[in-house]
Design a protein around this motif. Sequence first.
Motif, PDB file in Angstrom:
ATOM      1  N   HIS A 228      56.578  41.186  11.877  1.00  0.00           N
ATOM      2  CA  HIS A 228      55.782  40.207  11.144  1.00  0.00           C
ATOM      3  C   HIS A 228      56.340  39.874   9.758  1.00  0.00           C
ATOM      4  N   THR A 229      57.052  40.828   9.125  1.00  0.00           N
ATOM      5  CA  THR A 229      57.642  40.520   7.815  1.00  0.00           C
ATOM      6  C   THR A 229      58.637  39.375   7.965  1.00  0.00           C
ATOM      7  N   PHE A 230      59.493  39.483   8.988  1.00  0.00           N
ATOM      8  CA  PHE A 230      60.490  38.429   9.215  1.00  0.00           C
ATOM      9  C   PHE A 230      59.801  37.158   9.708  1.00  0.00           C
ATOM     10  N   ALA A 231      58.761  37.328  10.516  1.00  0.00           N
ATOM     11  CA  ALA A 231      58.034  36.160  11.029  1.00  0.00           C
ATOM     12  C   ALA A 231      57.421  35.367   9.869  1.00  0.00           C
ATOM     13  N   HIS A 232      56.769  36.072   8.935  1.00  0.00           N
ATOM     14  CA  HIS A 232      56.150  35.357   7.804  1.00  0.00           C
ATOM     15  C   HIS A 232      57.215  34.644   6.981  1.00  0.00           C
ATOM     16  N   GLY A 245      53.795  32.593  17.265  1.00  0.00           N
ATOM     17  CA  GLY A 245      54.299  33.496  18.313  1.00  0.00           C
ATOM     18  C   GLY A 245      55.812  33.510  18.374  1.00  0.00           C
ATOM     19  N   GLU A 246      56.388  32.332  18.238  1.00  0.00           N
ATOM     20  CA  GLU A 246      57.850  32.241  18.258  1.00  0.00           C
ATOM     21  C   GLU A 246      58.439  32.971  17.058  1.00  0.00           C
ATOM     22  N   ALA A 247      57.787  32.813  15.914  1.00  0.00           N
ATOM     23  CA  ALA A 247      58.265  33.490  14.705  1.00  0.00           C
ATOM     24  C   ALA A 247      58.182  35.015  14.878  1.00  0.00           C
ATOM     25  N   VAL A 248      57.111  35.486  15.522  1.00  0.00           N
ATOM     26  CA  VAL A 248      56.966  36.940  15.713  1.00  0.00           C
ATOM     27  C   VAL A 248      58.048  37.448  16.679  1.00  0.00           C
ATOM     28  N   LEU A 249      58.284  36.701  17.761  1.00  0.00           N
ATOM     29  CA  LEU A 249      59.331  37.130  18.701  1.00  0.00           C
ATOM     30  C   LEU A 249      60.691  37.166  18.001  1.00  0.00           C
ATOM     31  N   PHE A 250      60.947  36.147  17.194  1.00  0.00           N
ATOM     32  CA  PHE A 250      62.200  36.144  16.445  1.00  0.00           C
ATOM     33  C   PHE A 250      62.220  37.310  15.443  1.00  0.00           C
ATOM     34  N   PRO A 298      64.091  33.178  -0.311  1.00  0.00           N
ATOM     35  CA  PRO A 298      63.561  34.227   0.560  1.00  0.00           C
ATOM     36  C   PRO A 298      63.176  35.515  -0.168  1.00  0.00           C
ATOM     37  N   ALA A 299      63.915  35.852  -1.243  1.00  0.00           N
ATOM     38  CA  ALA A 299      63.602  37.110  -1.947  1.00  0.00           C
ATOM     39  C   ALA A 299      62.186  37.042  -2.511  1.00  0.00           C
ATOM     40  N   GLU A 300      61.863  35.893  -3.107  1.00  0.00           N
ATOM     41  CA  GLU A 300      60.530  35.741  -3.709  1.00  0.00           C
ATOM     42  C   GLU A 300      59.441  35.827  -2.636  1.00  0.00           C
ATOM     43  N   ILE A 301      59.715  35.191  -1.498  1.00  0.00           N
ATOM     44  CA  ILE A 301      58.715  35.196  -0.409  1.00  0.00           C
ATOM     45  C   ILE A 301      58.492  36.639   0.070  1.00  0.00           C
ATOM     46  N   LEU A 302      59.572  37.378   0.230  1.00  0.00           N
ATOM     47  CA  LEU A 302      59.433  38.769   0.692  1.00  0.00           C
ATOM     48  C   LEU A 302      58.615  39.600  -0.293  1.00  0.00           C
ATOM     49  N   LEU A 303      58.849  39.347  -1.582  1.00  0.00           N
ATOM     50  CA  LEU A 303      58.145  40.152  -2.592  1.00  0.00           C
ATOM     51  C   LEU A 303      56.653  39.811  -2.682  1.00  0.00           C
ATOM     52  N   GLN A 304      56.267  38.646  -2.106  1.00  0.00           N
ATOM     53  CA  GLN A 304      54.831  38.298  -2.127  1.00  0.00           C
ATOM     54  C   GLN A 304      54.051  39.037  -1.050  1.00  0.00           C
ATOM     55  N   ASP A 305      54.786  39.613  -0.095  1.00  0.00           N
ATOM     56  CA  ASP A 305      54.121  40.253   1.045  1.00  0.00           C
ATOM     57  C   ASP A 305      53.616  41.638   0.613  1.00  0.00           C
TER      58      ASP A 305
END
Length: 350
Positions: A228-232, A245-250, A298-305
């Motif tokens: 889910h981290t990569f999916a988000h 769903g596609e994002a989660v599978l990826f 992407p770094a900023e997005i990851l840090l918001q999680d």
Amino acid sequence: MYQSKTVNKSTTLKISGDLKEIKDLYPAIFIIDEQVYRYHSHFIDQLVANRPVYILEASEKNKTLQELHKIMDFFICHQVNRSYWIIAIGGGITSDISGFAASIYKRGCRLCFIPTTFLGMIDAALGGKTGINFNNLKNMIGSFYPAEIVLIRKEFLTTLPACELINGWAEWIKIALIVGPELFNSISTEKIPVINEQIILSAAKAKLKICSDDPYDQGIRRLLNLGHTFAHLLETLSDNEIRHGEAVLFGIRCAAYLSSELGYLQQSELDRIISSLSEIHLLSKELDLISLLTAGNPAEILLQDKKIISDDNKLNLVLIKAIGNVFIAPGFTPEFIIDRLANFADKLSR
Ligand SMILES: NC(=O)c1ccc[n+]([C@@H]2O[C@H](COP(=O)([O-])OP(=O)(O)OC[C@H]3O[C@@H](n4cnc5c(N)ncnc54)[C@H](O)[C@@H]3O)[C@@H](O)[C@H]2O)c1
């Protein structure tokens, strides 16, 4: 029938159970997904038996305080009290907002879910997380309030669009990877797996078990974040053009790839996971991960999680040692993750 206890409440899971039991839940008020009512009115009318019905247009834009306000008005108008059953019929949007309404109205009513999506049957209706969106942020306000009864009827799936089925399959695969090879292998031989009661029940029971072991999401339940981290990240970078769903599978593929790169997952297991995923993983859009990663931040997005950040501002990731051996690995910087994802994207594009 299967029983599981989460947050001091027992959930009884019934599959194709006796409808008389629902008819006998008195007093009761219904919240029903408009589409589901349209397709299944004949069946639903028998269940409702002249009790009050709130029709919900199930979209993320309605999973809000404004809609909750209308539901509360409806309850008050029908003089609902704490002895009432709130019976929600619909997918995750309907169960999330109805569950939240049931948890706060007069400090808690009785709650029954009849999920109508594959995702609802194996995931959203189980485990007690309820919620609504707030200021465009998903599930910002909510509670832990499990349904006492979850009744599953796979007949609802006959009208569910194929693009919605993939959301359920993504979560099914995730749960199977956590639980182990027996469950995981049960679908890998079929091209397009048929959803039968066994497929639904196996994942639903596994989800309930994980949630009853960790009702407040402080330990093992966090494994359910696998992929889910990569999916988000993908959903945000693509401006939600990629379906969840596609994002989660990826995302699960990314987690498997990273696990192998870090030496946790053997090549043979990685190959098994990737080949099973590709049975179902049909991206509706060609994914240019490299341009997504370089165009956005992407770094900023990851840090918001917030779910994955540890005290030292590093990220915890759910990784895979083997099918059935998923774990939380701490201490990743966003830069490291992005670098590895770019490497993965490069391999994919070759
Ligand atoms: N509480 C949890 O633990 C949890 C877990 C996962 C997801 N969720 C939430 O669930 C939501 C997604 O739920 P979902 O994927 O189950 O679907 P949904 O509720 O978003 O519904 C998707 C669409 O399918 C339609 N639909 C539902 N059942 C149908 C049927 N049988 N036939 C035809 N159309 C039907 C709906 O009207 C809607 O248009 C998200 O808001 C997510 O945040 C919650």
